[in-house]
Design an enzyme around this catalytic site. Structure first.
Site, PDB file in Angstrom:
ATOM      1  N   PHE A 149       0.865  -1.177   0.000  1.00  0.00           N
ATOM      2  CA  PHE A 149       0.000   0.000   0.000  1.00  0.00           C
ATOM      3  C   PHE A 149       0.901   1.226   0.000  1.00  0.00           C
ATOM      4  O   PHE A 149       1.785   1.344   0.854  1.00  0.00           O
ATOM      5  CB  PHE A 149      -0.933   0.027   1.221  1.00  0.00           C
ATOM      6  CG  PHE A 149      -1.997   1.078   1.100  1.00  0.00           C
ATOM      7  CD1 PHE A 149      -3.223   0.785   0.513  1.00  0.00           C
ATOM      8  CD2 PHE A 149      -1.756   2.388   1.511  1.00  0.00           C
ATOM      9  CE1 PHE A 149      -4.194   1.774   0.353  1.00  0.00           C
ATOM     10  CE2 PHE A 149      -2.727   3.367   1.356  1.00  0.00           C
ATOM     11  CZ  PHE A 149      -3.945   3.067   0.789  1.00  0.00           C
ATOM     12  N   ASP A 234       9.383   2.612   1.530  1.00  0.00           N
ATOM     13  CA  ASP A 234       8.195   3.297   2.049  1.00  0.00           C
ATOM     14  C   ASP A 234       8.096   2.941   3.535  1.00  0.00           C
ATOM     15  O   ASP A 234       7.690   1.839   3.906  1.00  0.00           O
ATOM     16  CB  ASP A 234       6.965   2.826   1.274  1.00  0.00           C
ATOM     17  CG  ASP A 234       5.679   3.493   1.769  1.00  0.00           C
ATOM     18  OD1 ASP A 234       5.638   3.906   2.949  1.00  0.00           O
ATOM     19  OD2 ASP A 234       4.715   3.582   0.992  1.00  0.00           O
ATOM     20  N   LYS A 263       2.411   9.240   8.693  1.00  0.00           N
ATOM     21  CA  LYS A 263       1.814   8.684   9.916  1.00  0.00           C
ATOM     22  C   LYS A 263       2.572   9.153  11.159  1.00  0.00           C
ATOM     23  O   LYS A 263       2.484  10.313  11.531  1.00  0.00           O
ATOM     24  CB  LYS A 263       1.764   7.153   9.848  1.00  0.00           C
ATOM     25  CG  LYS A 263       0.834   6.605   8.748  1.00  0.00           C
ATOM     26  CD  LYS A 263       0.538   5.146   8.994  1.00  0.00           C
ATOM     27  CE  LYS A 263      -0.030   4.413   7.790  1.00  0.00           C
ATOM     28  NZ  LYS A 263      -1.380   4.766   7.420  1.00  0.00           N
TER      29      LYS A 263
HETATM   30  C1  LIG Z   1       3.018   2.028   3.694  1.00  0.00           C
HETATM   31  C2  LIG Z   1       2.113   3.166   3.368  1.00  0.00           C
HETATM   32  N1  LIG Z   1       2.503   4.083   2.485  1.00  0.00           N
HETATM   33  C3  LIG Z   1       1.736   5.145   2.181  1.00  0.00           C
HETATM   34  C4  LIG Z   1       0.503   5.301   2.737  1.00  0.00           C
HETATM   35  C5  LIG Z   1      -0.334   6.488   2.403  1.00  0.00           C
HETATM   36  O1  LIG Z   1      -0.266   7.386   3.443  1.00  0.00           O
HETATM   37  P1  LIG Z   1      -1.373   8.550   3.608  1.00  0.00           P
HETATM   38  O2  LIG Z   1      -2.640   7.881   4.031  1.00  0.00           O
HETATM   39  O3  LIG Z   1      -0.788   9.442   4.652  1.00  0.00           O
HETATM   40  O4  LIG Z   1      -1.480   9.207   2.292  1.00  0.00           O
HETATM   41  C6  LIG Z   1       0.042   4.368   3.664  1.00  0.00           C
HETATM   42  C7  LIG Z   1      -1.280   4.514   4.302  1.00  0.00           C
HETATM   43  O5  LIG Z   1      -1.787   3.649   4.938  1.00  0.00           O
HETATM   44  C8  LIG Z   1       0.868   3.264   3.978  1.00  0.00           C
HETATM   45  O6  LIG Z   1       0.464   2.319   4.857  1.00  0.00           O
END
Ligand SMILES: Cc1ncc(COP(=O)(O)O)c(C=O)c1O
Length: 425
Positions: A149, A234, A263
């Site tokens: 994700f 990520d 986050k």
């Molecule tokens: C690993 C990862 N990257 C990116 C995102 C996207 O982040 P945001 O919801 O702050 O756009 C998430 C959201 O759950 C995530 O778990």
């Protein structure tokens, strides 16, 4: 003379009614209005107390209303909120220095969310592909993994390895491909002359707290080196101490070319970070490029930065990264012991305070009976009724991501409740 303060009693049904009438209904919300938080606890508008083992998708890294963060934001609020990125402000640079020092000496670009940070990374990767073209021209393809994700913007939803996220939004941005997570051969196979980067979660979050085998991250690093590609980690879920290291890639003793954070880094305020090694960050350097290549107006605003910079101070001062590692190890050990005696628990995965409990509803002797159990969300709901907040993902995985400040007693108390629900007590 002090000013009189009036507190308005929140009427939960009125809030819910207004939500239903005026807000975009994107989220499947519980009919509960949260009013305040303190440490690992949340309180709803009826005064019910909850032990928060999910911290708002991990964003409440230091718990609710941590006094140091409250002070940092309050002090900053009285001084300066926003000056714009044509001017220097101190909190941005303090945060950038902490990320650089605890990470791999990178340069940080600040934005607002994980999707934002990954977009900044993808654009940077495309610039990199221009500088080192393949035989067919500039390289532009980015490979990600199934179950991943990375966000819901146009770029990040096609990088995300879950098809439901992009369904209905066609035509999609091209140049993205997914291969199975934790499969180096599949990755090697997918790389071609147009590939410029790999994006990977060191531990998959939404995918179910999936921890790769020991050789995976180092193997990706080698593949990227061999093909002159960028490795983008990520760390939106896993960054800032959540897994018992400042950044999860450090469990495998490698360094990415780009790391993204969101986050937890803002401690509950909206902060996204795209941190790139100096060699790669050069492509966003307006002094060298002669033009602004990427920007966002409120990125790095003083309030968010003051909170995030202080968050790193507190992580260091209170040794919370080591605390997360230790508390997580104990919790995982305890849950694995339960799993041995509980047919309803299939597997427990976790590093630091990022823990997944995979349920096994169909197994003989499982207490997760069809009469009440449809998927892991049923367990989440029952825990919530008993005042413990957790989350579920991928249908059968419970997720725990408590604040790094949580005490042993609180964590034990929360796990007691989870185990009681799972075993039908
Ligand atoms: C690993 C990862 N990257 C990116 C995102 C996207 O982040 P945001 O919801 O702050 O756009 C998430 C959201 O759950 C995530 O778990």
């Amino acid at each position: 003379m002090g000013m009189a303060t009036t507190t308005r009693a929140i009427k939960p049904q009125a809030v819910i009614d207004l939500h239903d009438r005026c807000m975009s209904l994107n989220y499947p919300r519980y009919p509960v209005v949260m009013e305040r938080g303190q440490g690992s606890r949340l309180y709803d508008s009826n005064g019910k107390e909850y032990l928060d083992l999910f911290a708002g998708f991990g964003a409440g890294l230091l718990g609710h209303c941590h006094p140091d963060l409250v002070n940092a934001v309050t002090d900053q609020a009285k001084k300066l909120w926003h000056a714009g990125n044509l001017l220097h402000t101190d909190p941005q640079t303090r945060l950038a220095e902490a990320i650089s020092r605890h990470g791999f000496g990178g340069r940080s670009f600040f934005c607002h969310s994980g999707a934002d940070a990954n977009e900044a990374a993808f654009k940077l990767a495309r610039l990199y592909g221009q500088t080192l073209p393949g035989p067919a021209g500039p390289r532009y393809k980015i490979i990600s993994t199934t179950g991943s994700f990375h966000g819901r913007s146009f770029g990040t939803m096609v990088a995300t390895g879950q098809t439901t996220v992009r369904k209905g939004f066609e035509p999609l941005l091209t140049g993205f491909e997914q291969v199975p997570y934790n499969d180096l051969d599949a990755m090697a196979e997918a790389i071609d002359d147009e590939t410029v980067a790999v994006i990977v979660e060191p531990i998959q979050g939404e995918g179910g707290v999936n921890i790769p085998s020991a050789g995976y991250l180092p193997g990706l690093r080698t593949l990227c080196d061999e093909h002159d590609m960028l490795l983008i980690c990520d760390e939106v879920w896993t960054g800032c101490g959540r897994t018992g290291k400042y950044f999860a890639y450090q469990h495998w003793a490698i360094e990415p070319d780009i790391m993204t954070l969101a986050k937890g880094v803002g401690g509950g305020l909206p902060v996204g970070v795209m941190c790139a090694s100096p060699r790669v960050a050069e492509l966003y350097d307006c002094r060298k490029q002669g033009v602004v290549k990427h920007a966002t107006t409120l990125g790095g605003n003083c309030l968010s930065m003051a909170a995030a910079a202080k968050l790193f101070d507190v992580l260091e001062r209170d040794d919370l990264v080591a605390h997360a590692l230790e508390m997580g190890a104990r919790a995982v050990e305890r849950l694995r012991e339960s799993a041995r005696q509980t047919p309803a628990i299939k597997r427990v995965r976790g590093v630091g305070l990022f823990i997944g409990i995979e349920l096994a509803p169909g197994t003989e002797g499982s207490t997760l009976e069809p009469a009440w159990f449809e998927n892991a969300k049923e367990v989440v709901d029952r825990c919530m009724e008993r005042g413990v907040l957790i989350n579920s993902t991928q249908g059968d995985v419970l997720r725990l991501a408590p604040p790094l400040t949580i005490s042993q007693d609180d964590l034990d108390q929360g796990i007691d409740v989870i185990e009681q629900v799972i075993t039908g007590q």
